[in-house]
Design a protein around this motif. Structure first.
Motif, PDB file in Angstrom:
ATOM      1  N   GLY A  18     -29.358  19.206  -1.937  1.00 41.92           N
ATOM      2  CA  GLY A  18     -29.441  19.308  -0.473  1.00 41.92           C
ATOM      3  C   GLY A  18     -28.651  18.152   0.116  1.00 41.92           C
ATOM      4  N   THR A  19     -27.443  17.995  -0.418  1.00 41.66           N
ATOM      5  CA  THR A  19     -26.641  16.802  -0.110  1.00 41.66           C
ATOM      6  C   THR A  19     -26.120  16.782   1.329  1.00 41.66           C
ATOM      7  OG1 THR A  19     -24.851  15.455  -1.042  1.00 41.66           O
ATOM      8  CG2 THR A  19     -24.443  17.813  -0.939  1.00 41.66           C
ATOM      9  N   GLY A  20     -25.889  17.964   1.916  1.00 38.60           N
ATOM     10  CA  GLY A  20     -25.445  18.040   3.313  1.00 38.60           C
ATOM     11  C   GLY A  20     -23.944  17.841   3.475  1.00 38.60           C
ATOM     12  N   ALA A  42     -25.199  25.434  -5.515  1.00 38.43           N
ATOM     13  CA  ALA A  42     -26.356  25.984  -6.235  1.00 38.43           C
ATOM     14  C   ALA A  42     -27.590  25.802  -5.360  1.00 38.43           C
ATOM     15  CB  ALA A  42     -26.543  25.261  -7.573  1.00 38.43           C
ATOM     16  N   ASP A  43     -28.703  26.334  -5.867  1.00 36.89           N
ATOM     17  CA  ASP A  43     -29.909  26.422  -5.047  1.00 36.89           C
ATOM     18  C   ASP A  43     -31.081  25.757  -5.758  1.00 36.89           C
ATOM     19  OD1 ASP A  43     -32.244  27.561  -3.645  1.00 36.89           O
ATOM     20  OD2 ASP A  43     -30.719  28.802  -2.667  1.00 36.89           O
ATOM     21  N   LEU A  44     -31.774  24.903  -5.051  1.00 35.61           N
ATOM     22  CA  LEU A  44     -32.957  24.230  -5.611  1.00 35.61           C
ATOM     23  C   LEU A  44     -33.947  25.242  -6.174  1.00 35.61           C
ATOM     24  CD1 LEU A  44     -34.805  21.494  -5.655  1.00 35.61           C
ATOM     25  CD2 LEU A  44     -35.971  22.703  -3.805  1.00 35.61           C
ATOM     26  N   ARG A  45     -34.000  26.437  -5.551  1.00 28.22           N
ATOM     27  CA  ARG A  45     -35.004  27.411  -5.968  1.00 28.22           C
ATOM     28  C   ARG A  45     -34.710  27.978  -7.356  1.00 28.22           C
ATOM     29  NH1 ARG A  45     -34.505  30.627  -0.412  1.00 28.22           N
ATOM     30  NH2 ARG A  45     -32.353  30.086  -0.899  1.00 28.22           N
ATOM     31  N   ASN A 100     -33.432   9.122   8.034  1.00 28.12           N
ATOM     32  CA  ASN A 100     -33.371   9.701   6.692  1.00 28.12           C
ATOM     33  C   ASN A 100     -32.139   9.226   5.943  1.00 28.12           C
ATOM     34  OD1 ASN A 100     -35.382  11.805   5.610  1.00 28.12           O
ATOM     35  ND2 ASN A 100     -35.367  12.100   7.818  1.00 28.12           N
ATOM     36  N   ARG A 101     -31.006   9.196   6.646  1.00 23.86           N
ATOM     37  CA  ARG A 101     -29.769   8.698   6.001  1.00 23.86           C
ATOM     38  C   ARG A 101     -29.927   7.236   5.596  1.00 23.86           C
ATOM     39  NH1 ARG A 101     -24.746  11.798   6.068  1.00 23.86           N
ATOM     40  NH2 ARG A 101     -25.650  13.537   4.954  1.00 23.86           N
ATOM     41  N   ARG A 102     -30.601   6.452   6.455  1.00 25.84           N
ATOM     42  CA  ARG A 102     -30.785   5.030   6.119  1.00 25.84           C
ATOM     43  C   ARG A 102     -31.679   4.892   4.884  1.00 25.84           C
ATOM     44  NH1 ARG A 102     -31.591   3.794  12.065  1.00 25.84           N
ATOM     45  NH2 ARG A 102     -29.467   3.440  12.737  1.00 25.84           N
ATOM     46  N   HIS A 115     -27.713  26.888  10.747  1.00 25.10           N
ATOM     47  CA  HIS A 115     -27.908  26.420   9.375  1.00 25.10           C
ATOM     48  C   HIS A 115     -28.329  24.958   9.420  1.00 25.10           C
ATOM     49  CE1 HIS A 115     -25.902  29.383   6.449  1.00 25.10           C
ATOM     50  NE2 HIS A 115     -26.262  30.026   7.544  1.00 25.10           N
ATOM     51  N   SER A 116     -29.235  24.593   8.528  1.00 22.73           N
ATOM     52  CA  SER A 116     -29.776  23.232   8.577  1.00 22.73           C
ATOM     53  C   SER A 116     -28.696  22.176   8.351  1.00 22.73           C
ATOM     54  CB  SER A 116     -30.896  23.075   7.549  1.00 22.73           C
ATOM     55  OG  SER A 116     -30.382  23.278   6.257  1.00 22.73           O
ATOM     56  N   ALA A 117     -27.746  22.434   7.444  1.00 24.30           N
ATOM     57  CA  ALA A 117     -26.708  21.417   7.159  1.00 24.30           C
ATOM     58  C   ALA A 117     -25.904  21.129   8.426  1.00 24.30           C
ATOM     59  CB  ALA A 117     -25.787  21.904   6.045  1.00 24.30           C
TER      60      ALA A 117
HETATM   61  C1  LIG Z   1     -31.294  18.321   6.600  1.00 28.31           C
HETATM   62  S1  LIG Z   1     -29.993  18.409   5.470  1.00 28.31           S
HETATM   63  C2  LIG Z   1     -30.196  16.868   4.580  1.00 28.31           C
HETATM   64  C3  LIG Z   1     -28.912  16.269   4.063  1.00 28.31           C
HETATM   65  C4  LIG Z   1     -29.046  15.006   3.218  1.00 28.31           C
HETATM   66  N1  LIG Z   1     -29.948  15.170   2.105  1.00 28.31           N
HETATM   67  C5  LIG Z   1     -29.476  13.817   4.048  1.00 28.31           C
HETATM   68  O1  LIG Z   1     -30.631  13.448   4.000  1.00 28.31           O
HETATM   69  O2  LIG Z   1     -28.653  13.266   4.766  1.00 28.31           O
HETATM   70  C6  LIG Z   1     -30.651  19.590   4.306  1.00 28.31           C
HETATM   71  C7  LIG Z   1     -29.618  20.128   3.340  1.00 28.31           C
HETATM   72  O3  LIG Z   1     -30.286  20.901   2.310  1.00 28.31           O
HETATM   73  C8  LIG Z   1     -29.511  22.067   2.059  1.00 28.31           C
HETATM   74  N2  LIG Z   1     -30.401  23.089   1.477  1.00 28.31           N
HETATM   75  C9  LIG Z   1     -31.339  23.817   2.120  1.00 28.31           C
HETATM   76  N3  LIG Z   1     -31.983  24.624   1.268  1.00 28.31           N
HETATM   77  C10 LIG Z   1     -31.415  24.399   0.051  1.00 28.31           C
HETATM   78  C11 LIG Z   1     -31.646  24.944  -1.240  1.00 28.31           C
HETATM   79  N4  LIG Z   1     -32.587  25.883  -1.441  1.00 28.31           N
HETATM   80  N5  LIG Z   1     -30.885  24.510  -2.276  1.00 28.31           N
HETATM   81  C12 LIG Z   1     -29.925  23.576  -2.067  1.00 28.31           C
HETATM   82  N6  LIG Z   1     -29.667  23.016  -0.860  1.00 28.31           N
HETATM   83  C13 LIG Z   1     -30.403  23.426   0.185  1.00 28.31           C
HETATM   84  C14 LIG Z   1     -28.941  22.439   3.408  1.00 28.31           C
HETATM   85  O4  LIG Z   1     -27.820  23.278   3.313  1.00 28.31           O
HETATM   86  C15 LIG Z   1     -28.614  21.069   3.989  1.00 28.31           C
HETATM   87  O5  LIG Z   1     -27.313  20.667   3.673  1.00 28.31           O
END
Ligand SMILES: C[S@@+](CC[C@H](N)C(=O)[O-])C[C@H]1O[C@@H](n2cnc3c(N)ncnc32)[C@H](O)[C@@H]1O
Length: 274
Positions: free
Chosen positions: A80-82, A136-139, A56-58, A17-19
């Protein structure tokens, strides 16, 4: 949740998973073997991938400080807070603007598990600032905008800082992330800002192609996009100086980076005009 301890049942540890991969690159402990394996495969294609995650965090920190400081924003929507970690939106606003209200959104159950665990500390004790989590989901942007978590926390008559940092590449073209982002931008009032970063093939096409291949093998959607595709996310909002640039080059604090192209992400912050 450290290493391969049993995970809550809704968390599928067999697929990366990306997170959790991002957490692995940032040195966290909320990741499992599948996340580390794909994280290492990405690292083979792009040895500096951990630095890119940190960059990215910075950027997120600089963008939130800009929005809270120069733009005077006190409401943030971070999609997509992570997995919570140093330098995330809530910790930056806690320092620079503790009266901010923050809605953090993610669709990964591990992020939800963290949010539930930390629910007590997410609410600021002074009663003015507040951070809530929304699964929730961005989509499905309308669900985000209609959710009681959002409507009970943010006043959509007042400017909002929307953060879409290192997440849009996880939505395929077929699912039309541009339409989802446009729905969010339309719902926000003038004076709102949006911060976006997005990985791109424009910097090192071969390395990015290798990463996409590794993602496909790990059954993960990962779509790098070129400059014009990323610019489209900002719609008709006005990019603030210096425009959309490589992430390390966006308003660097301290010494400017020697090679701003070393992190393969476009980044920008735009403002909704009156
Ligand atoms: C690479 S991390 C980035 C975390 C944070 N934004 C940062 O820059 O430190 C991507 C995050 O987006 C979330 N994500 C992926 N697809 C998503 C979606 N469709 N809706 C909401 N969150 C999503 C993932 O679960 C993950 O936590």
């Amino acid at each position: 949740m450290t290493n391969d301890q049993p995970a809550p049942s809704q968390i599928d540890t067999r697929l990366p998973h990306s997170a959790r991969m991002y957490d692995y690159w940032l040195g966290g402990s909320s990741n499992f073997a599948a996340d580390r394996a794909l994280g290492q495969a990405f690292e083979q294609a792009i040895p500096s991938i951990r630095t890119m995650a940190m960059e990215n965090r910075r950027f997120l920190g600089r963008a939130v400080r800009y929005m809270a400081g120069e733009a005077g924003i006190r409401q943030f929507l971070d999609i997509g807070t992570g997995v919570p970690a140093a330098g995330d939106t809530h910790s930056v606003t806690g320092i620079v603007a503790p009266d901010s209200r923050v809605v953090c959104v993610d669709n990964d159950p591990i992020v939800q598990a963290h949010a539930e665990f930390h629910a007590e500390t997410l609410t600021d004790g002074d009663g003015r600032g507040r951070t809530v989590y929304l699964q929730a989901d961005l989509r499905r942007p309308e669900e985000i905008l209609r959710s009681p978590a959002l409507t009970g926390t943010l006043d959509l008559e007042q400017p909002v800082g929307l953060l879409l940092v290192a997440m849009l590449m996880l939505v395929s073209d077929r699912e039309d992330p541009w339409a989802a982002v446009a729905t969010l931008l339309d719902a926000l009032p003038a004076g709102s800002h949006v911060a976006i970063t997005h990985p791109s093939q424009d910097f090192d096409p071969e390395a990015m192609a290798d990463v996409v291949r590794a993602a496909e093998q790990g059954r993960m959607t990962l779509v790098p996009r070129d400059r014009s595709q990323v610019e489209r996310f900002f719609g008709d909002w006005e990019l603030i100086e210096p425009g959309m640039v490589p992430v390390m080059g966006w308003r660097p604090e301290g010494e400017p980076p020697k090679d701003p192209n070393a992190a393969y992400y476009w980044a920008g912050v735009a403002r909704k005009k009156a």
